[in-house]
Design a protein around this motif. Structure first.
Motif, PDB file in Angstrom:
ATOM      1  N   VAL A 211       0.853  -1.188   0.000  1.00 28.94           N
ATOM      2  CA  VAL A 211       0.000   0.000   0.000  1.00 28.94           C
ATOM      3  C   VAL A 211       0.887   1.235   0.000  1.00 28.94           C
ATOM      4  O   VAL A 211       1.858   1.323   0.754  1.00 28.94           O
ATOM      5  CB  VAL A 211      -0.933   0.024   1.220  1.00 28.94           C
ATOM      6  CG1 VAL A 211      -1.831   1.256   1.185  1.00 28.94           C
ATOM      7  CG2 VAL A 211      -1.780  -1.254   1.280  1.00 28.94           C
ATOM      8  N   LEU A 212       0.534   2.200  -0.837  1.00 28.15           N
ATOM      9  CA  LEU A 212       1.280   3.449  -0.948  1.00 28.15           C
ATOM     10  C   LEU A 212       0.298   4.602  -0.852  1.00 28.15           C
ATOM     11  O   LEU A 212      -0.682   4.651  -1.601  1.00 28.15           O
ATOM     12  CB  LEU A 212       2.031   3.495  -2.282  1.00 28.15           C
ATOM     13  CG  LEU A 212       3.027   4.625  -2.525  1.00 28.15           C
ATOM     14  CD1 LEU A 212       4.184   4.565  -1.527  1.00 28.15           C
ATOM     15  CD2 LEU A 212       3.562   4.555  -3.955  1.00 28.15           C
ATOM     16  N   GLY A 213       0.534   5.535   0.083  1.00 29.23           N
ATOM     17  CA  GLY A 213      -0.325   6.708   0.166  1.00 29.23           C
ATOM     18  C   GLY A 213      -0.969   6.873   1.532  1.00 29.23           C
ATOM     19  O   GLY A 213      -0.726   6.104   2.466  1.00 29.23           O
ATOM     20  N   ASN A 214      -1.840   7.881   1.632  1.00 32.08           N
ATOM     21  CA  ASN A 214      -2.468   8.251   2.889  1.00 32.08           C
ATOM     22  C   ASN A 214      -3.951   8.528   2.707  1.00 32.08           C
ATOM     23  O   ASN A 214      -4.375   9.018   1.658  1.00 32.08           O
ATOM     24  CB  ASN A 214      -1.793   9.501   3.462  1.00 32.08           C
ATOM     25  CG  ASN A 214      -0.374   9.234   3.882  1.00 32.08           C
ATOM     26  OD1 ASN A 214      -0.115   8.410   4.745  1.00 32.08           O
ATOM     27  ND2 ASN A 214       0.573   9.921   3.246  1.00 32.08           N
ATOM     28  N   GLY A 215      -4.715   8.206   3.753  1.00 34.60           N
ATOM     29  CA  GLY A 215      -6.133   8.515   3.744  1.00 34.60           C
ATOM     30  C   GLY A 215      -6.842   7.929   2.544  1.00 34.60           C
ATOM     31  O   GLY A 215      -6.529   6.813   2.092  1.00 34.60           O
ATOM     32  N   PRO A 216      -7.776   8.688   1.974  1.00 32.78           N
ATOM     33  CA  PRO A 216      -8.516   8.178   0.814  1.00 32.78           C
ATOM     34  C   PRO A 216      -7.662   8.026  -0.433  1.00 32.78           C
ATOM     35  O   PRO A 216      -8.088   7.392  -1.402  1.00 32.78           O
ATOM     36  CB  PRO A 216      -9.613   9.237   0.610  1.00 32.78           C
ATOM     37  CG  PRO A 216      -9.074  10.480   1.244  1.00 32.78           C
ATOM     38  CD  PRO A 216      -8.244  10.021   2.409  1.00 32.78           C
ATOM     39  N   ASP A 217      -6.465   8.604  -0.435  1.00 30.31           N
ATOM     40  CA  ASP A 217      -5.579   8.498  -1.588  1.00 30.31           C
ATOM     41  C   ASP A 217      -4.678   7.268  -1.536  1.00 30.31           C
ATOM     42  O   ASP A 217      -3.905   7.034  -2.471  1.00 30.31           O
ATOM     43  CB  ASP A 217      -4.701   9.754  -1.695  1.00 30.31           C
ATOM     44  CG  ASP A 217      -5.514  11.009  -1.970  1.00 30.31           C
ATOM     45  OD1 ASP A 217      -6.538  10.901  -2.670  1.00 30.31           O
ATOM     46  OD2 ASP A 217      -5.131  12.092  -1.485  1.00 30.31           O
ATOM     47  N   ALA A 218      -4.735   6.501  -0.451  1.00 36.97           N
ATOM     48  CA  ALA A 218      -3.916   5.289  -0.359  1.00 36.97           C
ATOM     49  C   ALA A 218      -4.357   4.283  -1.407  1.00 36.97           C
ATOM     50  O   ALA A 218      -5.554   4.044  -1.597  1.00 36.97           O
ATOM     51  CB  ALA A 218      -4.023   4.687   1.040  1.00 36.97           C
ATOM     52  N   THR A 219      -3.411   3.699  -2.099  1.00 43.85           N
ATOM     53  CA  THR A 219      -3.709   2.750  -3.176  1.00 43.85           C
ATOM     54  C   THR A 219      -2.895   1.470  -2.990  1.00 43.85           C
ATOM     55  O   THR A 219      -1.827   1.474  -2.376  1.00 43.85           O
ATOM     56  CB  THR A 219      -3.400   3.345  -4.554  1.00 43.85           C
ATOM     57  OG1 THR A 219      -2.002   3.701  -4.614  1.00 43.85           O
ATOM     58  CG2 THR A 219      -4.237   4.577  -4.830  1.00 43.85           C
ATOM     59  N   CYS A 220      -3.414   0.387  -3.549  1.00 42.34           N
ATOM     60  CA  CYS A 220      -2.732  -0.898  -3.508  1.00 42.34           C
ATOM     61  C   CYS A 220      -1.955  -1.103  -4.803  1.00 42.34           C
ATOM     62  O   CYS A 220      -2.485  -0.887  -5.902  1.00 42.34           O
ATOM     63  CB  CYS A 220      -3.726  -2.041  -3.335  1.00 42.34           C
ATOM     64  SG  CYS A 220      -4.687  -1.970  -1.809  1.00 42.34           S
ATOM     65  N   LEU A 221      -0.730  -1.541  -4.690  1.00 43.38           N
ATOM     66  CA  LEU A 221       0.024  -1.993  -5.852  1.00 43.38           C
ATOM     67  C   LEU A 221      -0.494  -3.386  -6.230  1.00 43.38           C
ATOM     68  O   LEU A 221      -1.281  -3.984  -5.502  1.00 43.38           O
ATOM     69  CB  LEU A 221       1.513  -2.026  -5.516  1.00 43.38           C
ATOM     70  CG  LEU A 221       2.157  -0.681  -5.140  1.00 43.38           C
ATOM     71  CD1 LEU A 221       3.653  -0.852  -4.910  1.00 43.38           C
ATOM     72  CD2 LEU A 221       1.887   0.385  -6.172  1.00 43.38           C
ATOM     73  N   PRO A 222      -0.090  -3.915  -7.381  1.00 42.50           N
ATOM     74  CA  PRO A 222      -0.573  -5.241  -7.782  1.00 42.50           C
ATOM     75  C   PRO A 222      -0.372  -6.289  -6.679  1.00 42.50           C
ATOM     76  O   PRO A 222       0.676  -6.325  -6.030  1.00 42.50           O
ATOM     77  CB  PRO A 222       0.277  -5.554  -9.012  1.00 42.50           C
ATOM     78  CG  PRO A 222       0.587  -4.204  -9.594  1.00 42.50           C
ATOM     79  CD  PRO A 222       0.776  -3.309  -8.416  1.00 42.50           C
ATOM     80  N   LEU A 223      -1.395  -7.113  -6.472  1.00 48.23           N
ATOM     81  CA  LEU A 223      -1.344  -8.119  -5.413  1.00 48.23           C
ATOM     82  C   LEU A 223      -0.288  -9.179  -5.705  1.00 48.23           C
ATOM     83  O   LEU A 223      -0.063  -9.568  -6.856  1.00 48.23           O
ATOM     84  CB  LEU A 223      -2.695  -8.817  -5.264  1.00 48.23           C
ATOM     85  CG  LEU A 223      -3.922  -7.976  -4.934  1.00 48.23           C
ATOM     86  CD1 LEU A 223      -5.077  -8.902  -4.594  1.00 48.23           C
ATOM     87  CD2 LEU A 223      -3.652  -6.991  -3.811  1.00 48.23           C
ATOM     88  N   ILE A 224       0.316  -9.654  -4.635  1.00 50.28           N
ATOM     89  CA  ILE A 224       1.249 -10.780  -4.714  1.00 50.28           C
ATOM     90  C   ILE A 224       0.602 -12.003  -4.083  1.00 50.28           C
ATOM     91  O   ILE A 224       0.074 -11.929  -2.977  1.00 50.28           O
ATOM     92  CB  ILE A 224       2.572 -10.453  -3.994  1.00 50.28           C
ATOM     93  CG1 ILE A 224       3.365  -9.419  -4.796  1.00 50.28           C
ATOM     94  CG2 ILE A 224       3.402 -11.722  -3.767  1.00 50.28           C
ATOM     95  CD1 ILE A 224       4.638  -8.949  -4.116  1.00 50.28           C
ATOM     96  N   ARG A 225       0.641 -13.114  -4.807  1.00 47.53           N
ATOM     97  CA  ARG A 225       0.217 -14.405  -4.250  1.00 47.53           C
ATOM     98  C   ARG A 225       1.460 -15.232  -3.989  1.00 47.53           C
ATOM     99  O   ARG A 225       2.371 -15.299  -4.817  1.00 47.53           O
ATOM    100  CB  ARG A 225      -0.680 -15.161  -5.237  1.00 47.53           C
ATOM    101  CG  ARG A 225      -1.151 -16.525  -4.706  1.00 47.53           C
ATOM    102  CD  ARG A 225      -2.023 -17.258  -5.720  1.00 47.53           C
ATOM    103  NE  ARG A 225      -1.252 -17.846  -6.799  1.00 47.53           N
ATOM    104  CZ  ARG A 225      -0.737 -19.077  -6.797  1.00 47.53           C
ATOM    105  NH1 ARG A 225      -0.904 -19.867  -5.746  1.00 47.53           N
ATOM    106  NH2 ARG A 225      -0.054 -19.522  -7.831  1.00 47.53           N
ATOM    107  N   TYR A 226       1.513 -15.859  -2.806  1.00 47.75           N
ATOM    108  CA  TYR A 226       2.620 -16.762  -2.514  1.00 47.75           C
ATOM    109  C   TYR A 226       2.348 -18.109  -3.196  1.00 47.75           C
ATOM    110  O   TYR A 226       1.323 -18.748  -2.938  1.00 47.75           O
ATOM    111  CB  TYR A 226       2.780 -16.953  -1.011  1.00 47.75           C
ATOM    112  CG  TYR A 226       3.291 -15.714  -0.300  1.00 47.75           C
ATOM    113  CD1 TYR A 226       4.550 -15.195  -0.581  1.00 47.75           C
ATOM    114  CD2 TYR A 226       2.509 -15.059   0.644  1.00 47.75           C
ATOM    115  CE1 TYR A 226       5.021 -14.061   0.058  1.00 47.75           C
ATOM    116  CE2 TYR A 226       2.972 -13.917   1.294  1.00 47.75           C
ATOM    117  CZ  TYR A 226       4.229 -13.424   0.991  1.00 47.75           C
ATOM    118  OH  TYR A 226       4.692 -12.292   1.626  1.00 47.75           O
ATOM    119  N   ARG A 227       3.266 -18.504  -4.036  1.00 49.79           N
ATOM    120  CA  ARG A 227       3.131 -19.773  -4.762  1.00 49.79           C
ATOM    121  C   ARG A 227       3.641 -20.919  -3.878  1.00 49.79           C
ATOM    122  O   ARG A 227       4.757 -21.398  -4.026  1.00 49.79           O
ATOM    123  CB  ARG A 227       3.908 -19.712  -6.072  1.00 49.79           C
ATOM    124  CG  ARG A 227       3.450 -18.634  -7.040  1.00 49.79           C
ATOM    125  CD  ARG A 227       4.237 -18.662  -8.367  1.00 49.79           C
ATOM    126  NE  ARG A 227       4.084 -19.936  -9.055  1.00 49.79           N
ATOM    127  CZ  ARG A 227       5.023 -20.880  -9.095  1.00 49.79           C
ATOM    128  NH1 ARG A 227       6.174 -20.708  -8.451  1.00 49.79           N
ATOM    129  NH2 ARG A 227       4.807 -22.008  -9.744  1.00 49.79           N
TER     130      ARG A 227
END
Length: 362
Positions: A211-227
Motif C-alpha cells: 500500500v502506498l499513500g495516505n487517507g482516501p488516496d492510499a492505493t494498492c500496488l498489484p497483489l502478490i500471491r505466494y506460490r
C-alpha cells in the motif's frame, strides 16, 4: 534539501539454519535470526542512491548515539527504515526520537508502529473494527498455556508476538492439538522471551498487499500471491523462516511470488478492500504491507501489517514491495522517491521535486 537516512545494517554472517526441530538457538546475541530484519549494505546504498536525486543524503545508522547525530545533522526530512533490535517498541524508537527533535520523517508514527509490531494488539483492533482476522489466544507467560485447551479451532499456528521478517516462524509452530501447542508455546517463550500468539491456522491461499499513500488516496500496488506449490515437497504452505531465508536464496530458482496474482477480479477487489481497511484502522502512513490469507470459505483475513516494508533491491531476493512496484511499472529508484514524495506531501502539502544536480552522501 538535506535528507537523513536512518537504518540498521546487518552484521555479517548471522543468518544460519534452524535447529532440526525448527527451534532457533538462543544461546547468544549473534545467532541465526536476531538481525534478520536489518538491511544489507547493498540495500542501504540503493536507497541512498535513489534519494540523492531529491537532495543531499546524510547516512545515520540507528545505533549508539543516534539521537545526538540526528540532531547535529540538521536534516529537513528523515527517510526511516530502521527496525531496532529488541522489545515491543523497537520500531518506534527512531520516529519517537525524530518527533522529540522536531524532524519530519517518512512513515507511521510511534503508536502505530508499536501496535502493528504487537500481533496481539493488532488483532484486537482489527476485531473491534470488524475486519476479519483469524481467532487467536495470547500466551504471555508459561501458566497461560492452559488457555490452549479451551480452543476449539485446531490446527493452530504460533508466533512470537513482536517479531517480523518471519523470525521465529517455523514449520514446527503448526500445532494440531492442545498438547502440541502448549509444548511449542513454551519453547517460543523461552527462546524469544516475549509473548506468543496462537491463532487459528487458515487453509487458504496467502497474499501480500503493498500500500502506498495516505487517507482516501492510499492505493494498492498489484497483489502478490505466494506460490506455495513452489515449496519443497511436503513443506507446510507458509512463508516461514525456512522459506524466506533458507530456501529462497539467489540461484536456488525458487519462484515463490506471483504478481499480479492470477485470481478472479472479485477476489482481488475484496482483498484490496480488507487490506486498505486494516491499513486505515491501524493508522498506517505513507507506505506499508498487509498480509492476507483466505479462510475455509475463501474469505480474506488479515494476518498482520508491516508499516516498515522491506525494500531489498535485488530482484532474486523476492522482496515483496519492490516486486509489486516493478509490476506496477516503477523502477526501484522511483519506488523510493515515490514513498518520500508521499510523506513530504503529507508533511508540507508540497511536491518533492528532484534537484538539478546531486552531491555525494555526507
Amino acid at each position: 534539501m538535506r535528507i537523513g537516512l536512518a537504518f540498521n545494517q546487518r552484521p555479517k554472517d548471522v543468518v544460519a539454519s534452524l535447529d532440526v526441530d525448527g527451534r532457533v538457538p538462543a544461546e547468544s546475541d549473534t545467532v541465526v535470526d536476531h538481525y534478520v530484519e536489518w538491511d544489507e549494505p547493498e540495500t542501504i546504498e540503493a536507497v541512498a542512491n535513489a534519494l540523492r536525486a531529491l537532495g543531499d543524503v546524510v547516512l545515520l545508522e540507528a545505533v549508539d548515539d543516534f539521537p545526538r547525530r540526528l540532531a547535529e545533522a540538521r536534516v529537513d526530512f528523515l527517510f526511516n527504515m530502521a527496525e531496532g533490535l529488541r522489545g515491543p517498541n523497537r520500531e518506534a524508537h527512531v520516529p519517537a526520537i525524530a518527533e522529540f527533535l522536531g524532524v519530519p520523517y517518512l512513515g507511521s508514527d510511534p503508536l502505530t508502529l508499536g501496535l502493528t509490531l504487537h500481533k496481539g494488539r493488532t488483532k484486537e483492533i482489527l476485531r473491534h473494527r470488524g475486519i476479519p482476522t483469524p481467532p487467536s489466544v495470547l500466551i504471555e507467560r508459561p501458566e497461560d498455556v492452559v488457555r490452549l485447551r479451551d480452543v476449539s479451532h485446531y490446527p493452530m499456528f504460533l508466533k512470537p508476538v513482536w517479531e517480523g521478517s518471519s523470525k521465529g516462524i517455523a514449520e514446527a509452530n503448526h500445532a494440531t492439538s492442545p498438547d502440541a501447542a502448549a509444548e511449542r508455546a513454551l519453547q517460543l517463550l523461552e527462546a524469544y522471551d516475549e509473548p506468543v500468539l496462537a491463532e487459528a491456522y487458515l487453509p487458504g491461499e496467502e497474499f501480500t498487499v503493498a500500500v502506498l499513500g495516505n487517507g482516501p488516496d492510499a492505493t494498492c500496488l498489484p497483489l502478490i500471491r505466494y506460490r506455495f506449490e513452489a515449496l519443497p515437497d511436503g513443506a507446510l504452505p507458509i512463508m516461514g523462516y525456512e522459506a524466506k531465508w533458507l530456501w529462497d536464496v539467489p540461484g536456488a530458482e525458487f519462484d515463490v511470488l506471483e504478481c499480479p496474482a492470477r485470481i478472479p477480479d472479485a477476489l482481488t477487489d475484496e482483498i484490496r478492500r480488507v487490506a486498505l481497511a486494516a491499513y486505515q484502522a491501524l493508522g498506517c502512513r505513507d507506505w506499508g504491507r498487509v498480509d492476507v490469507r483466505l479462510d475455509t470459505n475463501g474469505a480474506p483475513n488479515v494476518l498482520e501489517l508491516n508499516p516498515l516494508p522491506g525494500v531489498i533491491p535485488d530482484p532474486e531476493a523476492h522482496s515483496c514491495f519492490p516486486w509489486a512496484a516493478t509490476v506496477a511499472g516503477m523502477t526501484y529508484d522511483e519506488l523510493i522517491q515515490a514513498a518520500a514524495a508521499v510523506a513530504w506531501q503529507r508533511l508540507s502539502g508540497q511536491a518533492l521535486e528532484p534537484v538539478a544536480r546531486t552531491r555525494a552522501a555526507s
